[in-house]
Design a protein around this motif. Structure first.
Motif, PDB file in Angstrom:
ATOM      1  N   PHE A 138       0.840  -1.195   0.000  1.00  0.00           N
ATOM      2  CA  PHE A 138       0.000   0.000   0.000  1.00  0.00           C
ATOM      3  C   PHE A 138       0.878   1.249   0.000  1.00  0.00           C
ATOM      4  O   PHE A 138       1.951   1.277   0.615  1.00  0.00           O
ATOM      5  CB  PHE A 138      -0.905   0.022   1.232  1.00  0.00           C
ATOM      6  CG  PHE A 138      -1.718  -1.227   1.391  1.00  0.00           C
ATOM      7  CD1 PHE A 138      -2.890  -1.402   0.676  1.00  0.00           C
ATOM      8  CD2 PHE A 138      -1.312  -2.232   2.261  1.00  0.00           C
ATOM      9  CE1 PHE A 138      -3.645  -2.562   0.815  1.00  0.00           C
ATOM     10  CE2 PHE A 138      -2.056  -3.393   2.402  1.00  0.00           C
ATOM     11  CZ  PHE A 138      -3.222  -3.555   1.681  1.00  0.00           C
ATOM     12  N   ARG A 139       0.399   2.282  -0.679  1.00  0.00           N
ATOM     13  CA  ARG A 139       1.098   3.569  -0.707  1.00  0.00           C
ATOM     14  C   ARG A 139       0.528   4.443   0.403  1.00  0.00           C
ATOM     15  O   ARG A 139      -0.677   4.688   0.456  1.00  0.00           O
ATOM     16  CB  ARG A 139       0.914   4.258  -2.063  1.00  0.00           C
ATOM     17  CG  ARG A 139       1.689   5.566  -2.213  1.00  0.00           C
ATOM     18  CD  ARG A 139       3.175   5.298  -2.273  1.00  0.00           C
ATOM     19  NE  ARG A 139       3.949   6.514  -2.392  1.00  0.00           N
ATOM     20  CZ  ARG A 139       4.385   7.002  -3.558  1.00  0.00           C
ATOM     21  NH1 ARG A 139       4.091   6.361  -4.687  1.00  0.00           N
ATOM     22  NH2 ARG A 139       5.106   8.093  -3.596  1.00  0.00           N
ATOM     23  N   GLU A 140       1.394   4.867   1.310  1.00  0.00           N
ATOM     24  CA  GLU A 140       0.979   5.735   2.406  1.00  0.00           C
ATOM     25  C   GLU A 140       1.853   6.984   2.402  1.00  0.00           C
ATOM     26  O   GLU A 140       2.964   6.987   2.938  1.00  0.00           O
ATOM     27  CB  GLU A 140       1.087   5.005   3.747  1.00  0.00           C
ATOM     28  CG  GLU A 140       0.135   3.817   3.864  1.00  0.00           C
ATOM     29  CD  GLU A 140       0.170   3.173   5.234  1.00  0.00           C
ATOM     30  OE1 GLU A 140       1.062   3.558   6.039  1.00  0.00           O
ATOM     31  OE2 GLU A 140      -0.675   2.305   5.511  1.00  0.00           O
ATOM     32  N   GLY A 141       1.342   8.037   1.776  1.00  0.00           N
ATOM     33  CA  GLY A 141       2.129   9.260   1.651  1.00  0.00           C
ATOM     34  C   GLY A 141       3.343   9.008   0.783  1.00  0.00           C
ATOM     35  O   GLY A 141       3.241   8.533  -0.341  1.00  0.00           O
ATOM     36  N   ARG A 142       4.516   9.265   1.356  1.00  0.00           N
ATOM     37  CA  ARG A 142       5.759   9.042   0.621  1.00  0.00           C
ATOM     38  C   ARG A 142       6.339   7.660   0.906  1.00  0.00           C
ATOM     39  O   ARG A 142       7.377   7.296   0.365  1.00  0.00           O
ATOM     40  CB  ARG A 142       6.779  10.117   1.003  1.00  0.00           C
ATOM     41  CG  ARG A 142       6.344  11.522   0.609  1.00  0.00           C
ATOM     42  CD  ARG A 142       7.320  12.554   1.128  1.00  0.00           C
ATOM     43  NE  ARG A 142       8.660  12.372   0.600  1.00  0.00           N
ATOM     44  CZ  ARG A 142       9.728  13.065   1.001  1.00  0.00           C
ATOM     45  NH1 ARG A 142       9.590  13.967   1.957  1.00  0.00           N
ATOM     46  NH2 ARG A 142      10.906  12.851   0.468  1.00  0.00           N
ATOM     47  N   PHE A 144       5.635   3.257   2.042  1.00  0.00           N
ATOM     48  CA  PHE A 144       4.872   2.071   1.666  1.00  0.00           C
ATOM     49  C   PHE A 144       4.694   1.176   2.885  1.00  0.00           C
ATOM     50  O   PHE A 144       5.487   1.199   3.828  1.00  0.00           O
ATOM     51  CB  PHE A 144       5.591   1.293   0.557  1.00  0.00           C
ATOM     52  CG  PHE A 144       5.719   2.045  -0.735  1.00  0.00           C
ATOM     53  CD1 PHE A 144       4.719   1.985  -1.690  1.00  0.00           C
ATOM     54  CD2 PHE A 144       6.838   2.834  -0.982  1.00  0.00           C
ATOM     55  CE1 PHE A 144       4.839   2.680  -2.878  1.00  0.00           C
ATOM     56  CE2 PHE A 144       6.957   3.541  -2.158  1.00  0.00           C
ATOM     57  CZ  PHE A 144       5.954   3.468  -3.112  1.00  0.00           C
ATOM     58  N   ALA A 145       3.652   0.385   2.844  1.00  0.00           N
ATOM     59  CA  ALA A 145       3.391  -0.585   3.899  1.00  0.00           C
ATOM     60  C   ALA A 145       2.865  -1.856   3.245  1.00  0.00           C
ATOM     61  O   ALA A 145       2.331  -1.820   2.128  1.00  0.00           O
ATOM     62  CB  ALA A 145       2.371  -0.049   4.904  1.00  0.00           C
ATOM     63  N   SER A 147       0.693  -5.745   3.586  1.00  0.00           N
ATOM     64  CA  SER A 147      -0.425  -6.383   4.276  1.00  0.00           C
ATOM     65  C   SER A 147       0.100  -7.343   5.342  1.00  0.00           C
ATOM     66  O   SER A 147       1.222  -7.843   5.256  1.00  0.00           O
ATOM     67  CB  SER A 147      -1.289  -7.146   3.269  1.00  0.00           C
ATOM     68  OG  SER A 147      -0.520  -8.157   2.631  1.00  0.00           O
ATOM     69  N   GLU A 164      -9.606  -1.188  -2.578  1.00  0.00           N
ATOM     70  CA  GLU A 164      -8.800  -0.444  -1.617  1.00  0.00           C
ATOM     71  C   GLU A 164      -8.020   0.658  -2.349  1.00  0.00           C
ATOM     72  O   GLU A 164      -7.151   0.362  -3.177  1.00  0.00           O
ATOM     73  CB  GLU A 164      -7.824  -1.406  -0.913  1.00  0.00           C
ATOM     74  CG  GLU A 164      -6.796  -0.730  -0.036  1.00  0.00           C
ATOM     75  CD  GLU A 164      -7.401   0.161   1.027  1.00  0.00           C
ATOM     76  OE1 GLU A 164      -7.076   1.360   1.030  1.00  0.00           O
ATOM     77  OE2 GLU A 164      -8.218  -0.351   1.830  1.00  0.00           O
ATOM     78  N   LYS A 166      -5.682   2.660  -1.491  1.00  0.00           N
ATOM     79  CA  LYS A 166      -4.243   2.764  -1.218  1.00  0.00           C
ATOM     80  C   LYS A 166      -3.446   1.580  -1.762  1.00  0.00           C
ATOM     81  O   LYS A 166      -2.222   1.565  -1.656  1.00  0.00           O
ATOM     82  CB  LYS A 166      -4.010   2.889   0.288  1.00  0.00           C
ATOM     83  CG  LYS A 166      -4.513   4.193   0.888  1.00  0.00           C
ATOM     84  CD  LYS A 166      -4.141   4.296   2.353  1.00  0.00           C
ATOM     85  CE  LYS A 166      -4.601   5.618   2.947  1.00  0.00           C
ATOM     86  NZ  LYS A 166      -4.219   5.740   4.390  1.00  0.00           N
TER      87      LYS A 166
END
Length: 265
Positions: A138-142, A144-145, A147, A164, A166
Motif C-alpha cells: 500500500f502507498r501511504e504518503g511518501r 509504503f506498507a 499487508s 482499496e 491505497k
C-alpha cells in the motif's frame, strides 16, 4: 447302497473343473491320495484389506497429516488431532478430536479448515519446502506498507484489495524451507584510532563530560531522538567518540556523531 455314491460326494465338495478321476465305491484308491486330490482343488479366499481413508478434501486434505491450533493465537496448538467422523451434507462435515493440553476437544470443521464456532483452525502439516506467497503493498504518503496476511496467488491479492484506494502492488515473497540464522553483529571501525574494545575514558562533548555508563539523548535519522547508554569512548575520529546503545532495544549499538548528542533531560 448306490455304487455311485462316492462319485457324487466328491463332485459336491470340489469346485467346477476340479477332480476328474472317478472314485467309485470299492475302488482301491488309498484314502490319503483321495484327500490330496480334493485338497488340491480347494480355493482359499484372500483376506480382505483395510479400506483406504476417504475423508473430505478442500483447502485442507483430511487424509493427510494435519494439526489443530487456536484461530486467534497460532502458538497454541493441540496434540493428537484425528478425524472422529464425517457428517454427510453438513457445512462443517469433519468431526475432529484433539487435545488442548488439559482435555480432549471435539470440534466440527469445514474443508477450509475453519471450526464451526470460529475458535479453532486446521492446517495440513506441510513438508519443509520453499514456498512462494504474495503480499499486498500500500502507498501511504511518501512511504509504503505491506499487508499482514500472505496470499497463495497474485490474483487472490487483487480480489482482496480490488476496492482499496491505497493498494499499490502485489509482490511475491519467497519463504525458504529452513529458518535463516541472523549473522552475528560485527561493528567495524574502519577509521583511524582505537579498536572497538578500547575505552579512552571520559570525553568532553557539547559542554558535557561523558564516560561509559552515562545516559544521553541521541538523534538519529529516521529514528528520532531517544535515550541511550554510552558503552565506551575513543579519541579518534574526533567527531564520533561515543559508542552508544538505544535503551529501547530496537537497534544495534553504534558510534554516534558528537553533534547529535545532547543531555538526557
Amino acid at each position: 447302497m448306490d455304487p455311485t455314491m462316492g462319485e457324487t460326494n466328491i463332485a459336491s465338495i470340489a469346485p467346477a473343473g476340479g477332480v476328474t478321476a472317478q472314485a467309485t465305491f470299492g475302488d482301491p484308491v488309498p484314502m490319503d491320495e483321495t484327500n490330496v486330490a480334493v485338497e488340491s482343488n480347494v480355493v482359499v479366499a484372500a483376506p480382505s484389506t483395510a479400506p483406504e481413508t476417504s475423508y473430505p478434501v478442500g483447502t485442507v486434505d483430511f487424509n493427510k497429516p494435519f494439526e489443530v491450533f487456536d484461530a486467534n493465537d497460532d502458538e497454541t496448538r493441540h496434540t493428537n488431532a484425528r478425524v472422529l467422523a464425517v457428517l454427510a451434507g453438513n457445512n462443517y462435515p469433519v468431526v475432529v478430536v484433539s487435545h488442548d493440553g488439559s482435555e480432549e476437544v471435539v470440534t466440527q470443521f469445514d474443508t477450509d479448515g475453519d471450526s464451526i464456532d470460529g475458535e479453532l483452525k486446521v492446517e495440513n502439516i506441510a513438508p519443509a519446502i520453499e514456498q512462494t506467497k504474495f503480499v499486498a503493498i500500500f502507498r501511504e504518503g511518501r512511504g509504503f506498507a505491506s499487508s499482514d496476511d500472505l496470499y497463495d496467488t497474485e490474483s487472490a491479492v487483487f480480489d482482496a484489495f480490488r476496492h482499496e484506494p491505497k493498494f499499490f502492488a502485489a509482490v511475491s515473497l519467497t519463504i525458504p524451507a529452513h529458518k535463516q540464522e541472523i549473522p552475528a553483529l560485527v561493528v567495524e571501525d574502519d577509521e583511524e584510532g582505537e579498536g572497538d574494545d578500547a575505552d579512552a575514558g571520559p570525553k568532553y562533548i557539547n559542554g558535557m563530560t561523558l564516560k561509559a555508563g552515562d545516559k544521553v539523548r541521541s538523534y538519529r535519522r529516521n529514528r528520532g531522538s531517544r535515550t541511550c547508554t554510552i558503552l565506551k569512548t575513543r579519541d579518534y575520529p574526533s567527531h564520533k567518540q561515543l559508542f552508544i546503545k538505544a535503551d529501547n532495544g530496537q537497534e544495534q549499538p553504534y558510534w554516534a556523531l558528537n553533534k547529535n548528542i545532547s543531555p538526557n533531560y
